[in-house]
Design an enzyme around this catalytic site. Sequence first.
Site, mmCIF file in Angstrom:
data_model
loop_
_atom_site.group_PDB
_atom_site.id
_atom_site.type_symbol
_atom_site.label_atom_id
_atom_site.label_comp_id
_atom_site.label_asym_id
_atom_site.label_seq_id
_atom_site.Cartn_x
_atom_site.Cartn_y
_atom_site.Cartn_z
ATOM 1 N N THR A 234 65.164 146.305 0.181
ATOM 2 C CA THR A 234 65.480 147.269 -0.881
ATOM 3 C C THR A 234 66.981 147.219 -1.161
ATOM 4 O O THR A 234 67.770 146.951 -0.257
ATOM 5 C CB THR A 234 65.096 148.675 -0.378
ATOM 6 O OG1 THR A 234 63.686 148.751 -0.331
ATOM 7 C CG2 THR A 234 65.632 149.784 -1.268
ATOM 8 N N THR A 285 67.400 153.163 2.646
ATOM 9 C CA THR A 285 66.491 152.027 2.795
ATOM 10 C C THR A 285 65.808 152.103 4.150
ATOM 11 O O THR A 285 66.430 152.475 5.136
ATOM 12 C CB THR A 285 67.221 150.674 2.663
ATOM 13 O OG1 THR A 285 66.286 149.624 2.948
ATOM 14 C CG2 THR A 285 68.401 150.548 3.606
HETATM 15 N N1 ASP Z 1 62.276 152.391 1.501
HETATM 16 C C1 ASP Z 1 61.455 151.399 0.875
HETATM 17 C C2 ASP Z 1 60.048 151.929 0.774
HETATM 18 O O1 ASP Z 1 59.560 152.511 1.723
HETATM 19 C C3 ASP Z 1 61.434 150.099 1.592
HETATM 20 C C4 ASP Z 1 62.763 149.602 2.100
HETATM 21 O O2 ASP Z 1 63.767 150.284 1.985
HETATM 22 O O3 ASP Z 1 62.845 148.482 2.596
HETATM 23 O O4 ASP Z 1 59.423 151.727 -0.222
#
Ligand code: ASP
Length: 368
Positions: A234, A285
């Site tokens: 992300t 993230t």
């Molecule tokens: N936070 C994001 C989600 O859960 C994924 C990530 O940050 O890698 O969709």
Amino acid sequence: MTTIQSFKVMKKIIYLFTFIIAFANCKEGGEHHRSESDSDSEYALNQTDEKAEFSIVIHGGAGTILKKNMTPEREAAYKQKLEEAIRVGYEVLKNGGTSLDAVTKTINVMEDSPLFNAGKGAVFTNAETNELDASIMDGKTLNAGASAGTTNVRNPIDLARAVMDNSPHVMMAGSGAETFAKEQGLPIVDPSYFHTDRRLNSVRNAKEKEKIELDHDDKSAFYDEDIQNYKYGTVGCAALDKNGNLAAGTSTGGMTNKRWGRIGDAPIIGAGTYANNATCAVSSTGWGEYFIRGMVAYDISALMEYKGLSLQEASKEVIQNKLTKLGGTGGIVAVDHNGNVAMEFNTSGMYRATMNDKGKLTIGIYKE
Ligand code: ASP
């Protein structure tokens, strides 16, 4: 004087004495309170002394990112892209542009790169499609925009921005959000634009692994560390501009192998993104379900607002203590109203970079 009379006089003296003591205590309390707020303002003064003209910080996802699993070429590619992205935002801020523009344009660079789980390079759902989420928030007005589950909008952060700027709503999802994007004249792509072999392999591996695990011990693959780690990448950005305005934004493909229209924290204001000129701007993230339950981005701002914690203290408390206790993994990048930066994570790595108003660049991947 009779005994009764002298007893009454004694009583009056005791009352008077008690009153004087109580009054003195009260005054002391007041003084104590004042000295507390003095030290607060002393703290604020220290912070003001160090106030940066502007500041920017980005992340490209947190997770089990270990040096032993990384090739030098891959590491160099990530660093190069992080630098390219942050320099775009830095230039906007240096030239007096807004933090909102810096955030949007910086995220665009990472969305257009297949390295990150956002825009091109987004992870796949269980149905082997790509569903993208994004959000942005303006710390000056507390206005915000978000989009969830879109499949053909090339740059979801632009859609989030359009939702904020050009609609009465904060959040749009699915085909409605796509129609709005089209009406706004945003670039629309064929869904195959988002496909990368690397991410397709990841979801196929995840599905295979899930099948084996479900067959064997009925354990949800959701809790499997390997599968969790397919999802990372992300992107997010937080910035302070020369006018003292904060902004934050986040863009993602979500979690590999997600299904049933699952939406993570990235488009949820307060969880994945938050900005308030009075406190800070945050982009998250990690494992989205935990970030939603912990209201991570807002919690950091709230600790600063209500408890007077510094950005560093608040970020540490939320990520290393509260999120960790909840069982969540991930991290945040944040900037406060004085330009101080936090890059806090409880995983082994987080792609990250920051630049200050003097042009000093710091890039990190692993826990140092
Ligand atoms: N936070 C994001 C989600 O859960 C994924 C990530 O940050 O890698 O969709």
